[in-house]
Every structure is written in C-alpha cells, then in structure tokens.
Motif scaffolding. Structure first.
Motif, PDB file in Angstrom:
ATOM      1  N   LYS A  68      -1.814   9.869   4.664  1.00  0.00           N
ATOM      2  CA  LYS A  68      -1.123  10.705   3.672  1.00  0.00           C
ATOM      3  C   LYS A  68       0.226  11.255   4.155  1.00  0.00           C
ATOM      4  CE  LYS A  68      -5.051  11.660   0.759  1.00  0.00           C
ATOM      5  NZ  LYS A  68      -5.779  10.517   1.120  1.00  0.00           N
ATOM      6  N   ALA A  85       0.841  -1.208   0.000  1.00  0.00           N
ATOM      7  CA  ALA A  85       0.000   0.000   0.000  1.00  0.00           C
ATOM      8  C   ALA A  85       0.875   1.257   0.000  1.00  0.00           C
ATOM      9  CB  ALA A  85      -0.931  -0.010   1.205  1.00  0.00           C
ATOM     10  N   TRP A  86       1.957   1.243   0.760  1.00  0.00           N
ATOM     11  CA  TRP A  86       2.859   2.401   0.787  1.00  0.00           C
ATOM     12  C   TRP A  86       3.449   2.643  -0.599  1.00  0.00           C
ATOM     13  CZ3 TRP A  86       6.016   0.370   5.553  1.00  0.00           C
ATOM     14  CH2 TRP A  86       5.231   0.474   6.705  1.00  0.00           C
ATOM     15  N   LYS A 124       2.187   1.777  -3.509  1.00  0.00           N
ATOM     16  CA  LYS A 124       1.125   2.270  -4.408  1.00  0.00           C
ATOM     17  C   LYS A 124       0.836   3.744  -4.168  1.00  0.00           C
ATOM     18  CE  LYS A 124      -1.312  -2.072  -5.028  1.00  0.00           C
ATOM     19  NZ  LYS A 124      -2.387  -2.905  -4.506  1.00  0.00           N
ATOM     20  N   ARG A 125       0.984   4.183  -2.918  1.00  0.00           N
ATOM     21  CA  ARG A 125       0.700   5.588  -2.590  1.00  0.00           C
ATOM     22  C   ARG A 125       1.952   6.467  -2.654  1.00  0.00           C
ATOM     23  NH1 ARG A 125      -2.949   3.185   1.523  1.00  0.00           N
ATOM     24  NH2 ARG A 125      -1.245   3.225   3.015  1.00  0.00           N
ATOM     25  N   GLY A 126       3.040   5.950  -3.207  1.00  0.00           N
ATOM     26  CA  GLY A 126       4.267   6.752  -3.307  1.00  0.00           C
ATOM     27  C   GLY A 126       4.918   6.980  -1.954  1.00  0.00           C
ATOM     28  N   TRP A 127       5.002   5.918  -1.147  1.00  0.00           N
ATOM     29  CA  TRP A 127       5.618   5.962   0.181  1.00  0.00           C
ATOM     30  C   TRP A 127       4.861   6.883   1.139  1.00  0.00           C
ATOM     31  CZ3 TRP A 127       8.557   2.185   1.776  1.00  0.00           C
ATOM     32  CH2 TRP A 127       9.249   1.444   0.829  1.00  0.00           C
ATOM     33  N   LYS A 128       3.545   6.854   1.006  1.00  0.00           N
ATOM     34  CA  LYS A 128       2.681   7.591   1.936  1.00  0.00           C
ATOM     35  C   LYS A 128       1.834   6.570   2.701  1.00  0.00           C
ATOM     36  CE  LYS A 128       3.123  11.991   0.271  1.00  0.00           C
ATOM     37  NZ  LYS A 128       4.536  12.172   0.151  1.00  0.00           N
ATOM     38  N   LYS A 129       1.588   6.873   3.977  1.00  0.00           N
ATOM     39  CA  LYS A 129       0.715   6.034   4.797  1.00  0.00           C
ATOM     40  C   LYS A 129      -0.738   6.382   4.495  1.00  0.00           C
ATOM     41  CE  LYS A 129       2.714   7.448   8.561  1.00  0.00           C
ATOM     42  NZ  LYS A 129       3.059   7.654   9.971  1.00  0.00           N
ATOM     43  N   ALA A 130      -1.651   5.653   5.083  1.00  0.00           N
ATOM     44  CA  ALA A 130      -3.077   5.885   4.844  1.00  0.00           C
ATOM     45  C   ALA A 130      -3.479   7.314   5.212  1.00  0.00           C
ATOM     46  CB  ALA A 130      -3.914   4.878   5.627  1.00  0.00           C
TER      47      ALA A 130
END
Length: 150
Positions: free
Chosen positions: A100, A89-90, A92-98
């Motif tokens: 942000k 998930a990190w 996929k989000r560009g090393w961002k947590k849920a």
C-alpha cells in the motif's frame, strides 16, 4: 496496400550513480541494420534506479517510427515490472505497491509507459558486469556521463 513489418531495434541500457542519491548517468546503445547509436546523459542529484529508467526512456524516445524493440537491461526492477506484471498491478491499485506504499519514481514509470506506446517492447534481463560486451559499453557510457555531474 501491404502492411509494413516494423523494424526490430536491439537496445541495451544502463544507469550509474556515485552515491545513491548522488551524481548519476545513463547510457543506451541502439542497434539496427548493422548500425549502432550511443546515447548518454545524467543528472547532478539522482538515484541509480532513476538513471536506469531514464536510459530506457531516452532510447525509446530516440526511435522515429514504431518498432519492435528488444530492451536488454541489468535492472531487475525494470525488467520484472513489465515481465512479471508489477506495473499492471500498480496501475490497478492507483500507483500503490502491494504493501500500500506509493510506487517510487512514478513520474518515470509514466514516461516509460508513454514512450512504449508506439512500439512493441520485449524485455530481456542481462546479468550486469558479466562480460556482455554491449552491457559493459552502456555501463561505461553511464559512468562517464555521471562524472560530468560530480
């Protein structure tokens, strides 16, 4: 030509920190074919999570061929990041947590991912300070290493 089955290496890792941040150490124990190898090191200004992660990296980097690696860690962060798919998930989000916010210690997460590439890694959560002999040993290695940096 038959495909050789990769050897299975049992690994225990732990990190320790005196203050957080502060002087820290890491320890790893690798077992294969009745043999054991201990590794340890540390840093003068670090965190417990960074030392937990460094132990995993150094253990994986110590292997000189692709292996099945069973990593035993008392770090819920590390084990859950892989077993519960947080790391995917990190990424996929560009090393961002849920929430942000940036993922802490991205540099070491990337090192772990690189170190894992040649291996098949299985993550096993162990309870810390619960009498597991090998987990207690890597804790001792980590604490001893941290003292060299105080």
């Amino acid at each position: 030509m038959s495909k050789k089955t990769p050897k299975t290496v049992i690994v225990f890792t732990d990190g320790a920190c005196s203050g957080n941040p502060g002087p820290g150490g890491w320890g790893a124990l690798l077992q294969w074919n009745g043999e054991e190898k201990e590794l340890s090191g540390g840093a003068s200004h670090t965190t417990n999570n960074r030392m937990e992660m460094r132990a995993v990296i150094e253990a994986l980097n110590a292997l000189n061929q692709p292996c099945t690696v069973k990593i035993h860690s008392d770090s819920a962060l590390i084990v859950n990041a892989f077993k519960q798919g947080w790391i995917d998930a990190w990424l996929k989000r560009g090393w961002k947590k849920a929430d942000k916010k940036p993922v802490e210690n991205r540099d070491l997460w990337e090192e772990i991912l690189d170190a894992m590439k040649p291996h098949t890694v299985k993550w096993i959560k162990v309870k810390g300070h619960s009498g597991n002999e090998r987990n207690e040993r890597v804790d001792q290695l980590a604490v001893e290493a941290s003292k060299k940096f105080q």
